[in-house]
Design an enzyme around this catalytic site. Structure first.
Site, PDB file in Angstrom:
ATOM      1  CE  LYS A 155      -6.013  -5.349   4.161  1.00  0.00           C
ATOM      2  NZ  LYS A 155      -6.971  -4.189   4.807  1.00  0.00           N
TER       3      LYS A 155
ATOM      4  CG  ASP B 257      -2.060  -0.920   0.911  1.00  0.00           C
ATOM      5  OD1 ASP B 257      -1.953  -2.067   1.119  1.00  0.00           O
ATOM      6  OD2 ASP B 257      -3.098  -0.566   0.362  1.00  0.00           O
TER       7      ASP B 257
HETATM    8  O1  MRU Z   1      -7.704  -2.747   2.770  1.00  0.00           O
HETATM    9  P1  MRU Z   1      -7.454  -3.128   1.269  1.00  0.00           P
HETATM   10  O2  MRU Z   1      -8.198  -4.552   0.848  1.00  0.00           O
HETATM   11  O3  MRU Z   1      -7.647  -2.058   0.160  1.00  0.00           O
HETATM   12  O4  MRU Z   1      -6.071  -3.685   1.445  1.00  0.00           O
HETATM   13  C1  MRU Z   1      -5.397  -3.927   0.115  1.00  0.00           C
HETATM   14  C2  MRU Z   1      -3.856  -4.289   0.300  1.00  0.00           C
HETATM   15  O5  MRU Z   1      -3.193  -4.557   1.369  1.00  0.00           O
HETATM   16  C3  MRU Z   1      -3.249  -4.927  -0.907  1.00  0.00           C
HETATM   17  O6  MRU Z   1      -2.365  -6.046  -0.585  1.00  0.00           O
HETATM   18  C4  MRU Z   1      -2.603  -3.827  -1.372  1.00  0.00           C
HETATM   19  O7  MRU Z   1      -3.163  -2.913  -1.644  1.00  0.00           O
HETATM   20  C5  MRU Z   1      -1.973  -4.210  -2.873  1.00  0.00           C
HETATM   21  S1  MRU Z   1      -3.156  -4.388  -3.949  1.00  0.00           S
HETATM   22  C6  MRU Z   1      -2.205  -4.790  -5.507  1.00  0.00           C
END
Ligand code: MRU
Length: 330
Positions: free
Chosen positions: A235, A224
């Protein structure tokens, strides 16, 4: 399958990720409030897809004749951790002086690029996985959802699986369910099933046992936000997987487009971590599962130190934090 997010007839159209896998439905977002709501409740989610949402949100505001700068701020602040959201907003906003058509053209260009960049990043990462992991075919472990749904149309970490599967090199994917919102069990499993890739869903807490039994050749995750020193926000649960992978000598590979790199942040300690609603933990499918009044700790993301990561890979190849330019080529 449609793109996870697109533009049609004056609206932002997203695949509703809260409804999958029970129902595949599209949502038309026609106001900035609807877009911000969809981002907050994860109808559109995943860092690269959020970049597209940010850019299209600015285009929507311009199309509606709104206060574009105020709307841009509202969208950029809808979720704090993914670097791509504010990046997408800023990229579209830079075209505002040239008019609303230029803003929309920029947003649509960003969508097309997203797919190309994630394809390139995951192709580089696939080569690194093949170099790091001698066993064939490969048994990979995935966390959260990093596929077509989390990007505009290909995937980052799951994009590595697509590349390797095309070459017949994937035995199976262990899919972490990803509590509390189950992006792994609901979304990654759905994508793998659609693509005909063998997979098994596991409780997040079973990942260490899988590695201890020698069932995992490589852990693949997305990101992220990536700090300048290579620390990675992803995550919740990613950090634990990285520690476990290091303990068992399993390569741990992070794949993301370079729009996820935040070179202004020296290290991961400076990354803002989103805390989410207590009900994600106190209820299951709307039914209370904790005693009334239970306090919760519900961070949506954690920070994995660069030292625990085998490789962070972008479209430029292996990310070298020790070079001054983030995303420098290997
Ligand atoms: O809370 P989310 O579902 O938006 O979290 C997403 C993640 O942590 C993904 O691993 C990250 O955004 C990379 S997606 C290619």
């Amino acid at each position: 399958m449609h793109r996870s997010i697109d533009w049609a007839d004056g609206a932002i159209v997203v695949i509703d990720q809260t409804a999958l896998p029970a129902e595949y439905r599209l949502l038309e977002l026609r106001t900035i409030g609807e877009l911000a709501g969809a981002i907050k409740r994860l109808a559109v989610r995943g860092a690269p897809a959020l970049g597209a949402a940010g850019a299209l949100g600015v285009a929507l505001s311009a199309h509606l004749g709104g206060d574009v700068r105020a709307d841009a701020e509202l969208i950029a602040n809808a979720r704090p951790t993914a670097a791509n959201l504010a990046w997408g907003v800023e990229r579209a906003l830079a075209k505002l002086p040239a008019g609303k058509d230029a803003v929309l053209a920029e947003a649509l260009a960003l969508l097309t690029e997203d797919e190309e960049l994630n394809k390139a990043a995951s192709a580089h990462a696939a080569e690194i996985v093949l170099a790091e992991c001698p066993r064939r075919p490969l048994r990979l472990l995935s966390h959260c959802n990093t596929g077509r749904l989390a990007t505009v149309g290909w995937g980052s970490a799951l994009g590595v699986v697509w590349h390797l599967h095309e070459r017949g090199l994937v035995e199976s994917v262990l899919v972490g369910e990803t509590r509390p919102l189950l992006q792994g069990a609901r979304l990654t499993a759905w994508e793998l099933a659609q693509a005909g890739v063998p997979y098994r869903v596991h409780a997040d807490s079973a990942a260490a046992a899988a590695m201890a039994r020698g069932l995992v050749d490589c852990v693949l995750v997305g990101a992220d936000r990536i700090a300048a020193n290579g620390d990675v926000a992803n995550k919740i649960g990613t950090y634990g997987l990285a520690i476990t992978a290091r303990h068992h000598g399993v390569p741990f590979v992070v794949v993301a487009p370079s729009s996820t790199v935040d070179s202004k942040l020296a290290d991961g300690a400076r990354i803002t971590i989103e805390e989410r609603d207590a009900r994600e933990l106190t209820e299951y499918a709307g039914v209370p599962i904790t005693p009334p009044g239970a306090e919760v700790f519900n961070p949506a993301f954690d920070i994995t130190p660069a030292a625990l990561i085998t490789a962070v890979v972008t479209e430029h190849g292996r990310f070298r934090p020790w070079l001054s330019s983030p995303g420098a080529r290997s």
